[in-house]
Design a protein around this motif. Structure first.
Motif, PDB file in Angstrom:
ATOM      1  N   HIS A   6       0.819  -1.214   0.000  1.00  0.00           N
ATOM      2  CA  HIS A   6       0.000   0.000   0.000  1.00  0.00           C
ATOM      3  C   HIS A   6       0.853   1.263   0.000  1.00  0.00           C
ATOM      4  CE1 HIS A   6      -3.638   2.393   0.931  1.00  0.00           C
ATOM      5  NE2 HIS A   6      -2.743   3.188   1.480  1.00  0.00           N
ATOM      6  N   HIS A   8       1.130   5.469  -2.061  1.00  0.00           N
ATOM      7  CA  HIS A   8       0.545   6.486  -2.946  1.00  0.00           C
ATOM      8  C   HIS A   8       1.669   7.037  -3.812  1.00  0.00           C
ATOM      9  CE1 HIS A   8      -3.180   6.443  -0.611  1.00  0.00           C
ATOM     10  NE2 HIS A   8      -2.370   6.199   0.415  1.00  0.00           N
ATOM     11  N   GLU A  92      -7.923   2.519  -1.319  1.00  0.00           N
ATOM     12  CA  GLU A  92      -8.371   2.226   0.005  1.00  0.00           C
ATOM     13  C   GLU A  92      -9.767   2.786   0.234  1.00  0.00           C
ATOM     14  OE1 GLU A  92      -4.955   5.009   1.488  1.00  0.00           O
ATOM     15  OE2 GLU A  92      -6.405   4.911   3.124  1.00  0.00           O
ATOM     16  N   HIS A 150      -5.535  -1.851   6.236  1.00  0.00           N
ATOM     17  CA  HIS A 150      -4.411  -0.963   5.958  1.00  0.00           C
ATOM     18  C   HIS A 150      -4.041  -0.152   7.203  1.00  0.00           C
ATOM     19  CE1 HIS A 150      -2.754   2.828   4.736  1.00  0.00           C
ATOM     20  NE2 HIS A 150      -3.909   3.428   4.740  1.00  0.00           N
ATOM     21  N   ASP A 199       2.439   3.092   3.093  1.00  0.00           N
ATOM     22  CA  ASP A 199       1.512   4.229   3.027  1.00  0.00           C
ATOM     23  C   ASP A 199       2.267   5.506   2.624  1.00  0.00           C
ATOM     24  OD1 ASP A 199      -1.013   5.329   3.002  1.00  0.00           O
ATOM     25  OD2 ASP A 199      -1.030   5.839   5.124  1.00  0.00           O
TER      26      ASP A 199
END
Ligand code: NI
Length: 250
Positions: A6, A8, A92, A150, A199
């Motif tokens: 996970h 971005h 998410e 998450h 994250d």
């Protein structure tokens, strides 16, 4: 080798996306799962998944956008999900009562819509839940999907509940923070229930806390898990990769 389950990846966070990808490869990060949480971000990350073999996607509208997402947006997303093999999950998605509790009903409607989408395409989900544990668990129980919680940082009891439902815990930089109780919680659990995540660009692990995070920092999180479970880094790598493969088809 590691997988970041996970993160971005957007130009607004990084000057040079290609360099981020290159640095990940040098750091032995085999694959990254990039999350796209709203329309513009989704359009951008689709391009990266097209361009780079090691970039996979989970797409879904984040609870933060519960007030603005329209029916048309959901149809738009459905169309995208049905046409792209690099999309390996929905996320998410979830509930965030820390961000706002005033639109709880709207958040729940959006969350349900996203879970329906996952069900329709038989995809796993990546769940964002903040100060909303009870509602999250109640709703997830109805859908019987699989996936990742998450940035898990809840209690042992909550962790056990999620695991019982077939979910894995996404563990990131928080586990390296001095003031975190997460280490104690994880000691009571097993590596069998854990996947790694950054994250990024958020939550850079110690000793990089406060800097712009990226997937190349995954080994720092894995290192912390070697201490918690008294295992080698190779074991953390192989176990978390095989856990990831149970969820995602990569
Ligand atoms: Ni995230």
């Amino acid at each position: 080798m590691f997988i970041d389950t996970h993160c971005h990846l957007e130009k607004k966070y990084y000057d040079d996306i290609y360099k981020v990808i290159e640095d990940n490869r040098k750091a032995n990060i085999d694959k990254i799962v990039v999350s796209g949480c709203e329309k513009e971000e989704i359009k951008e990350v689709i391009e990266y998944a097209k361009k780079y073999d090691d970039v996979y996607l989970t797409l879904g509208f984040h609870p933060e956008y519960a007030d603005s997402v329209t029916k048309e947006d959901i149809i738009w997303l459905k169309e995208i999900v049905s046409n792209n093999k690099k999309i390996i999950g929905i996320g998410e998605i979830g509930l965030d009562y820390y961000y706002s509790k005033e639109n709880r009903e709207k958040q729940i409607i959006l969350f349900r819509n996203m879970l329906e989408l996952a069900k329709e395409f038989n995809l796993p989900v990546v769940i964002h839940s903040r100060e909303a544990t009870k509602d999250t668990i109640d709703i997830l129980k109805e859908f019987k999907l699989k996936g990742i919680i998450h940035c898990f940082s809840g209690s042992l009891e909550t962790a056990r509940e999620y695991i019982k439902m077939g979910y894995y815990l996404g563990i990131g930089g928080v586990v390296t923070f001095k003031n975190s109780n997460l280490r104690e919680t994880l000691k009571e659990l097993s590596l069998d229930n854990i996947v790694l995540e950054t994250d990024s660009p958020y939550l850079a692990p110690t000793p990089l806390r406060g800097t712009v995070n990226s997937s190349k920092n995954i080994p720092l999180i894995a290192e912390e898990l070697t201490k918690i479970y008294s295992v080698s880094i190779a074991e953390v790598s192989s176990k978390t990769i095989s856990n990831t493969k149970v969820i995602f088809n990569i």
